[in-house]
Design a protein around this motif. Structure first.
Motif, PDB file in Angstrom:
ATOM      1  N   PHE A  84     -76.921-120.594 -11.516  1.00  0.00           N
ATOM      2  CA  PHE A  84     -78.430-121.105 -11.119  1.00  0.00           C
ATOM      3  C   PHE A  84     -78.903-120.078 -10.274  1.00  0.00           C
ATOM      4  CE2 PHE A  84     -76.341-122.617  -7.085  1.00  0.00           C
ATOM      5  CZ  PHE A  84     -75.036-123.389  -7.470  1.00  0.00           C
ATOM      6  N   GLY A  85     -78.377-118.719 -10.425  1.00  0.00           N
ATOM      7  CA  GLY A  85     -79.318-117.639  -9.918  1.00  0.00           C
ATOM      8  C   GLY A  85     -78.873-117.107  -8.559  1.00  0.00           C
ATOM      9  N   LEU A  86     -77.696-117.745  -8.137  1.00  0.00           N
ATOM     10  CA  LEU A  86     -77.317-117.314  -6.724  1.00  0.00           C
ATOM     11  C   LEU A  86     -75.745-116.792  -6.909  1.00  0.00           C
ATOM     12  CD1 LEU A  86     -77.961-117.099  -3.679  1.00  0.00           C
ATOM     13  CD2 LEU A  86     -77.227-119.395  -3.553  1.00  0.00           C
ATOM     14  N   PHE A  87     -75.403-115.493  -6.758  1.00  0.00           N
ATOM     15  CA  PHE A  87     -74.287-115.094  -6.787  1.00  0.00           C
ATOM     16  C   PHE A  87     -73.583-115.502  -5.653  1.00  0.00           C
ATOM     17  CE2 PHE A  87     -70.950-112.059  -6.979  1.00  0.00           C
ATOM     18  CZ  PHE A  87     -70.669-111.867  -8.378  1.00  0.00           C
ATOM     19  N   CYS A  88     -72.452-115.818  -5.694  1.00  0.00           N
ATOM     20  CA  CYS A  88     -71.436-116.422  -4.678  1.00  0.00           C
ATOM     21  C   CYS A  88     -71.097-115.374  -3.738  1.00  0.00           C
ATOM     22  CB  CYS A  88     -70.507-117.413  -5.126  1.00  0.00           C
ATOM     23  SG  CYS A  88     -71.029-118.999  -5.561  1.00  0.00           S
TER      24      CYS A  88
END
Length: 275
Positions: free
Chosen positions: A153-157
């Motif tokens: 969902f567009g947020l690299f961990c």
């Protein structure tokens, strides 16, 4: 506890983390079942304070972090995060405080003098997977699943990447981070994310057996040994967390970061634009 931590809701700490001492083992159980044990500011503060109490307790020699409900932890509260895009600064101050608080919690686990074991019965996703990786050891039920799901969902961990990359090999870590897929408990054991995989109905028993075995050792020797381990194997950890917290914030300020979270909350497919 961060006095300037972002506020979401204000449940009592006891409604978030249940504390009990069994012999020389302190069990900390996440019990925010309705919200899938999200790592809200309040949850992180409650867990951090409970860990500090365990560190100070002379009768505690080992700590277990467990959870009730359908998720060990589903990560951060994405719905609350998207609401802060309406802030005058686009949410930057909120995001900085949130990830600074999360990084401080995870860093504190490494610096806590007590050995800390994650007991995972269900799903540990994103920051929930980070919590597992940050613990000194982990025992998983056969049905447990693990994933750094943010990229979906567009947020690299980026901050979960810090402990993950220190406990599993590079290619396994990158595959988890770049696909966002949930992996099985057996796979997690193979790559070194968890120590043991046991039948679902045995996970607490086996975790406590491990904790009780460790608790028979000298608390001073355990403290010294744990401190020495992280000093030699995790040099640069604090700087890594500081850097990755900044990356997380910058990620959230991009179009695709905002689009991904907004689409997730709106239950629609995201429109990636690469910017």
């Amino acid at each position: 506890m961060d006095a300037h931590a972002p506020s979401e809701t204000t449940p009592e700490a006891a409604d978030l983390v249940r504390e009990e001492t069994i012999g020389r083992v302190r069990r900390l159980t996440l019990v925010d079942v309705k919200r899938r044990n999200l790592l809200t500011s309040e949850m992180m503060a409650a867990l951090d304070e409970a860990l500090e109490r365990a560190a100070r307790a002379s009768d505690v020699r080992c700590v277990v972090i467990a959870a009730e409900g359908p998720a060990f932890s589903a990560g951060h509260n994405l719905k609350a995060m998207t609401q802060h895009y309406g802030d005058p600064d686009g949410g930057r101050a909120y995001f900085e405080q949130l990830f600074d608080q999360c990084s401080a919690l995870m860093y504190g686990i490494a610096r806590n003098p007590r050995p800390i074991i994650a007991e995972v019965q269900t799903v540990a996703a994103a920051a929930g997977c980070q919590l597992v990786a940050a613990c000194d050891m982990a025992v998983a039920a056969q049905s447990a699943r693990f994933g750094t799901t943010g990229v979906t969902f567009g947020l690299f961990c980026s901050t979960p990447m810090v402990p993950l990359s220190r406990v599993v090999d590079r290619k396994a870590a990158l595959e988890m981070l770049m696909t966002g897929d949930l992996i099985s408990a057996e796979r997690a054991e193979k790559i070194g994310l968890v120590n043991h995989v046991v039948p679902d109905d045995k996970v607490t028993e086996e975790t406590m057996a491990l904790a009780e075995k460790i608790a028979t050792k000298s608390p001073l020797v355990l403290q010294m040994g744990k401190e020495a381990y992280y000093a030699q194997i995790e040099k640069g950890l604090k700087d890594a967390y500081a850097h990755c917290s900044t990356v997380m914030v910058e990620n959230l300020m991009t179009h695709d970061g905002q689009e991904g979270l907004t689409a997730f909350v709106g239950k629609r497919d995201p429109d990636w634009q690469g910017r």
